[in-house]
Design an enzyme around this catalytic site. Sequence first.
Site, PDB file in Angstrom:
ATOM      1  N   GLU A 110       0.784  -1.231   0.000  1.00  0.00           N
ATOM      2  CA  GLU A 110       0.000   0.000   0.000  1.00  0.00           C
ATOM      3  C   GLU A 110       0.820   1.287   0.000  1.00  0.00           C
ATOM      4  O   GLU A 110       0.815   2.053   0.967  1.00  0.00           O
ATOM      5  CB  GLU A 110      -0.973   0.007   1.189  1.00  0.00           C
ATOM      6  CG  GLU A 110      -1.894  -1.202   1.218  1.00  0.00           C
ATOM      7  CD  GLU A 110      -2.958  -1.112   2.309  1.00  0.00           C
ATOM      8  OE1 GLU A 110      -2.775  -0.337   3.246  1.00  0.00           O
ATOM      9  OE2 GLU A 110      -3.966  -1.823   2.202  1.00  0.00           O
ATOM     10  N   GLU A 116      -5.569  -8.711   0.667  1.00  0.00           N
ATOM     11  CA  GLU A 116      -6.233  -8.435   1.950  1.00  0.00           C
ATOM     12  C   GLU A 116      -7.696  -8.159   1.673  1.00  0.00           C
ATOM     13  O   GLU A 116      -8.023  -7.377   0.777  1.00  0.00           O
ATOM     14  CB  GLU A 116      -5.686  -7.169   2.646  1.00  0.00           C
ATOM     15  CG  GLU A 116      -4.318  -7.302   3.234  1.00  0.00           C
ATOM     16  CD  GLU A 116      -3.861  -5.998   3.910  1.00  0.00           C
ATOM     17  OE1 GLU A 116      -4.695  -5.156   4.292  1.00  0.00           O
ATOM     18  OE2 GLU A 116      -2.630  -5.838   4.030  1.00  0.00           O
TER      19      GLU A 116
END
EC number: 3.2.1.21
Length: 451
Positions: A171, A351
């Site tokens: 991220e 995720e």
Amino acid sequence: MTRTPAHDPFFPPEFVWGVATSAFQIEGAAREAGKGESIWDRFCRQPGAIADGSNGDVACDHFHRLDQDLDLIARLGVDAYRFSISWPRVQPDGRGAFNEAGLAFYDRLVDGLLSRGLRPYLTLNHWDLPQTLQDGGGWAVRDTVHRFVDYARAINARLGDRLSAITTHNEPWVMAVLGHESGIFAPGVRHRGIAMQVAHHLLLSHGLALQALRADGCPSRLGIVLNLSPIGPATDSPEDRAAAWLEDGRLVRWYLDPLLRGRYPDDVWQHLGADAPRIEPGDLAAIATPMDYLGINYYTRGVVSASGAWSVQASGLPLTDMGWEVVPEGLTELLLRMHRDWTLPPIYVMENGAAFIDQVVDGQVMDTARRDYIARHIEATGRALAAGVPMAGYMVWSLMDNFEWASGYAKRFGIVHVDYASLARTPKLSYHWYREFLRAQRAQRPQRHAA
Ligand code: PNW
């Protein structure tokens, strides 16, 4: 036991099912066995930074409970475990000497996975940069790019022969924007120009690390993990639509365009003005080094209005304990759009999961909301696969309740409950459901194969 609320989509036998964690969120042992300080260790000590005033000193004590946790993963029946390495645990200053005790821990982790038939998916950077590097400017300075490549090569030299996949960064948008623009995450900087320079250095270090690892003969698959959401306008007004497109530019296109097309999106670059990053010749070509896979983390959609912030009011959709809307269709929509607008390598959902308030009753956690959330997002993944998106795997966030960054321990994402007084682990209903789901998937594999 529990029936799947979702219908049963088809997933091919080679589809990888997994569960994920990250080092800082579970390991604890923050000052043990030669570990150096990370920017999150430091950030937690800043008054008001963490909602419950907590830190990662103990977390889930995973560092001391490795075998027990590996057994939990094995009993779940997943194919793969996604974890991250704490850079300052293995290289305390982020440059120079490596710490043998730290490397030995990850050696044991990888061997423990393999001996249980689990595939290691390793993330090099899940946010916990060595504080020493931050003291020298952190991701805002170009030297950190080269420090990261050195670190990546050392990890590959030690573990690379036993890994299924290496992820460079988890991220980059969160590290850049939440860490350096809004400053709600470590290192707590508030400056848009710095944030965009950080994003560029993260992407550049990803590309250069891929090139270095391949030159070193690294056998694992290499990629990056992005947090992505479909971004829509709050109303149909031209102002809201323009705001939503710009936000899509900053969250989605700012990363997918350079990674998959070798250029930054013009509209966002223009919008940034003096805050656009300084780049050098060759940087974009390095960033576009072909990846073996792309990971995405999906939690919710974004709704944007011209007056600013993402809004969730009045949509009527259920919210998780993070205040995030539950929108499984958003995952399908995002994946279809990615497939339409870019040429994709194999895609993993690295995720997906939800924080909900869990009630422990007679030692059991009946987290039906989390179970339904996961089931519906697996179904949404299946729809994208059926529509031709090159889906390669799906991983639940997270194996166990853990340190949820600025929210501290108050928000629980685990499919295993952690009692922070005793550190006891208790599988929740969602864990049992996922295990049964995986068992059913596996039972169907040979028949479907033979058919
Ligand atoms: C991800 N946002 O973080 C991380 O990869 C995990 O470590 C984390 O525990 C999980 O999602 C749940 O939060 C994010 O505000 C944090 O857009 C915040 C955002 C996105 C991702």
